[in-house]
Design an enzyme around this catalytic site. Sequence first.
Site, PDB file in Angstrom:
ATOM      1  N   ASP A   1      -9.644  19.715  17.365  1.00 23.25           N
ATOM      2  CA  ASP A   1      -8.415  21.165  16.404  1.00 23.25           C
ATOM      3  C   ASP A   1      -8.339  21.423  16.206  1.00 23.25           C
ATOM      4  O   ASP A   1      -6.924  22.180  16.245  1.00 23.25           O
ATOM      5  CB  ASP A   1      -9.589  20.372  14.752  1.00 23.25           C
ATOM      6  CG  ASP A   1      -9.497  18.714  14.642  1.00 23.25           C
ATOM      7  OD1 ASP A   1      -8.911  17.979  14.348  1.00 23.25           O
ATOM      8  OD2 ASP A   1     -10.692  19.239  13.153  1.00 23.25           O
TER       9      ASP A   1
ATOM     10  N   ASN B   1      -7.492  13.795  26.123  1.00 28.64           N
ATOM     11  CA  ASN B   1      -8.702  13.686  27.275  1.00 28.64           C
ATOM     12  C   ASN B   1      -8.730  12.897  28.651  1.00 28.64           C
ATOM     13  O   ASN B   1      -7.175  12.184  28.068  1.00 28.64           O
ATOM     14  CB  ASN B   1      -9.562  13.871  26.614  1.00 28.64           C
ATOM     15  CG  ASN B   1      -9.347  12.683  25.740  1.00 28.64           C
ATOM     16  OD1 ASN B   1      -8.923  10.981  26.203  1.00 28.64           O
ATOM     17  ND2 ASN B   1     -10.392  12.344  24.153  1.00 28.64           N
TER      18      ASN B   1
ATOM     19  N   GLU C   1      -8.284   9.074  26.808  1.00 31.76           N
ATOM     20  CA  GLU C   1      -6.623   8.872  26.778  1.00 31.76           C
ATOM     21  C   GLU C   1      -5.405   8.563  27.616  1.00 31.76           C
ATOM     22  O   GLU C   1      -4.469   7.737  28.061  1.00 31.76           O
ATOM     23  CB  GLU C   1      -6.130   9.881  25.499  1.00 31.76           C
ATOM     24  CG  GLU C   1      -7.087  10.098  24.147  1.00 31.76           C
ATOM     25  CD  GLU C   1      -7.238  11.319  22.960  1.00 31.76           C
ATOM     26  OE1 GLU C   1      -6.759  10.752  22.126  1.00 31.76           O
ATOM     27  OE2 GLU C   1      -6.620  11.790  23.854  1.00 31.76           O
TER      28      GLU C   1
END
Length: 330
Positions: free
Chosen positions: A265, A196, A199
């Site tokens: 997830d 993202n 990150e």
Amino acid sequence: MINIEKKPKILVIGDLMIDSYLIGSCDRIAIDAPVPVVDVKKEKSVLGGAGNVIRNLASLGADVSVMSVVGDDDNAKLVKHLLDEVGTKSFLLEQKGRKTSKKTRILAGTSQIFRFDHESKNNISFENVKNLYSKLVEKINAFDAILLADYGKGVLTKDFTQKIISYANKNNVKVIVDPHGSNYSKYEGATLVLANIEEAQKISNIEISNDDKILEALKLIKSELKTEYAIITLAEEGIAILNNDKLSVLPTVPLEVFDITGSGDTVLASLGFALALNNNIYDSVEFANLATGVVLRKAGTATVSIEEIQSDQVYLDKKLIEKNLACKVK
């Protein structure tokens, strides 16, 4: 939509956990402390963490296997039971003294009041790393892709992660990673690392403020981590993809956001599902956008099916046709 000609065989390696929910109503404050009192009416437990990736893959129709380490406790027994219910092929090792991760959420209606965690975060033992890797070497050719679901609970140590990626590359098996923490060098050589904006900024040391900075960060991520693909998820703005040193941004699917729990997830599971079937990165990302859109409209840790994704695709195609016709009339 992606091409689905077969059931992809996918291995998930990572931190398994239980998402537990205590659901009730709240209409008063406690007398002994200024806290809300929830009258619990319902309790439920589902697989979380890497387990939620597994649930999504199974819901999509994949043939799923899992490798992980759990504790020698009652929560581990529940994890095994829930994996059996999903129909997952499991290779789980128990580690004495380790706490199997469990996150308990207290909800009043649909509002989360409180959460408490019961877990271990220390690295798994060297012996368990050795045993898991030996199993991977034995089974590697049975898989179309490996998904690394890292939640920082100690299963995916740097040494183990690098061994997985190196051996998978030697056997031409794709590795897609959902990263955790700040040491991204342990994911070097993976097919794709899902980053993202936060990150991506940590990996690249670039403050992302515009398209030029996104492109710069994508190039650096691909170079530094030696990945086949480079993408950055941009929240409501979509997903940025690097292709031949050019930037493409695939917009997110218009949707109503009800609950973001477990949406990451679903991105990992749906992208892994699509890439395991050798779909190109653009079609795979579009598929993941649709899958995530379905899950964001559901409460709690949820899953998505091919039928739900197809339904959303038909709806969006219809809206696009209506928009184009309206433009022509004007």
